[in-house]
Write an enzyme that holds these catalytic residues in place. Structure first.
Site, PDB file in Angstrom:
ATOM      1  N   SER A  27      42.230  37.225  42.434  1.00 14.53           N
ATOM      2  CA  SER A  27      43.027  38.435  42.253  1.00 14.53           C
ATOM      3  C   SER A  27      43.569  38.909  43.593  1.00 14.53           C
ATOM      4  CB  SER A  27      42.153  39.535  41.638  1.00 14.53           C
ATOM      5  OG  SER A  27      42.797  40.796  41.697  1.00 14.53           O
ATOM      6  N   TYR A  45      35.170  44.752  42.606  1.00 15.40           N
ATOM      7  CA  TYR A  45      35.845  43.635  41.948  1.00 15.40           C
ATOM      8  C   TYR A  45      36.507  42.732  42.987  1.00 15.40           C
ATOM      9  CZ  TYR A  45      39.308  41.252  38.979  1.00 15.40           C
ATOM     10  OH  TYR A  45      40.075  40.311  38.343  1.00 15.40           O
ATOM     11  N   LYS A  56      35.551  38.756  43.912  1.00 14.00           N
ATOM     12  CA  LYS A  56      36.536  37.677  43.887  1.00 14.00           C
ATOM     13  C   LYS A  56      36.665  37.008  45.259  1.00 14.00           C
ATOM     14  CE  LYS A  56      38.074  37.731  39.597  1.00 14.00           C
ATOM     15  NZ  LYS A  56      37.948  36.552  38.704  1.00 14.00           N
TER      16      LYS A  56
END
Length: 330
Positions: A129, A153, A157
């Site tokens: 991402s 998040y 990643k």
């Protein structure tokens, strides 16, 4: 070839499987079997020209990854993760699934590689991402820009990107990480992603429903359609990774627009009556999260390697209308 899609019940996973069913092959290699798994059991494509196996699994459970790799799939699409807003609100769940679950898959592949004396070495396509980047940002983020995520998040990643590069360097698998833009317009119902409103303000009005806009119209972001996301995955599955060298993670191309420009594109494509269904309702939590996200990229490496995306946000809206509304506005 045999493929494994982890996260096959998600929006991108479903669209990927549908496209694979239409094509019946990847890069000229005929698909003979597809294993489709997710936290809820995916639906098998009814007209697929290959055999399919479906199952509900939790990749955070340690016994799952060895089972998934036991059949030695040639290509593994690792799409499973919990979304940004949920990873931020539930710290433990975010790390258990987004980091530990991914590392479990990587490690299971490594163990299979070692047990076969190096014979087993699949292509692994991992969806990362643009959340791996954190503010402050330059006007345009180049491919050499460092990753300093400002969300859990994004951190999860970014760690997985490092693992993918290292496992590939050691020869355990042939991995490529694709940093997806925010996918818009997402079909279906709103989810827990902090970025969900980018799709909501387009999808819901087109369907005749009201949508809430929680941020300022000056907010700028990086987008690609679901159609482009599937294209990224399929291209990554066939790409000659020798061209990547040790830098195995790529920022995908996208379309950089403000929320105001999104709305203007919606007005141009669908008219003012549709735009009137957007209601402004500021949300400080979402605004704070979005403020830490990047807004524009050069993506020159990905473009040079053949990855393609829409030219404008109007094209993204038209793709959504074509795929989800049969070309008609509700």
């Amino acid at each position: 070839m045999r493929i494994l899609v982890i996260g096959a019940a998600g929006m991108i996973g479903r669209k990927l499987v549908d496209q694979l069913s239409k094509d019946g092959s990847i890069g000229g290699a005929k698909i003979t079997h597809a294993d489709l798994v997710d936290i809820v059991e995916p639906s098998a494509p009814p007209a697929a020209p290959f055999a399919t196996t479906t199952a509900a699994v939790d990749i955070a459970a340690p016994y799952v990854a060895p089972k998934l790799t036991a059949a030695e799939p040639d290509a593994i699409f690792l799409l499973a993760s919990i979304v940004s807003g949920e990873a931020e609100s539930d710290f433990d769940k975010g790390y258990a699934i987004n980091l530990d679950g991914t590392r479990g898959i990587f490690e299971a592949i490594r163990q299979r590689h070692l047990r076969t004396d190096g014979r087993y070495r699949p292509r692994v396509i991992f969806t990362s991402s643009i959340a791996v980047f954190g503010a402050p940002f330059p006007e345009t983020i180049e491919d050499e820009y460092f990753t300093t995520p400002l969300t859990s998040y994004g951190t999860q990643k970014a760690i997985c990107e490092l693992l993918l590069a290292d496992f590939s360097r050691r020869g355990f698998f042939d991995g490529i990480g694709i940093r997806l833009p925010t996918i818009c317009v997402r079909p279906g119902r709103p989810n827990l992603a902090a970025s969900g409103f980018f799709s909501n303000i387009i999808r819901e009005p087109l369907a005749g429903k009201e949508a809430v806009l929680p941020v300022s119209e000056t907010v700028r972001h990086w987008h690609a359609s679901p159609r482009s996301a599937v294209g990224f995955l399929l291209h990554a599955a066939t790409l000659d990774t020798a061209a990547l060298g040790p830098r195995r993670n790529l920022t995908m191309p996208g379309v950089s627009v403000t929320v105001g420009e999104q709305i203007a594109a919606l007005r141009k494509v669908a008219g003012e009556d549709v735009v009137k269904r957007i209601r402004r309702e500021p949300d400080e939590t979402i605004a704070r999260i979005v403020a830490g996200w990047p807004t524009n990229f050069s993506a020159q490496r990905a473009l040079a390697l053949g990855f393609r995306v829409e030219r404008s946000f109007e094209d993204i809206i038209r793709n959504h209308i074509e795929e989800e509304h049969g070309g008609r506005i509700g």
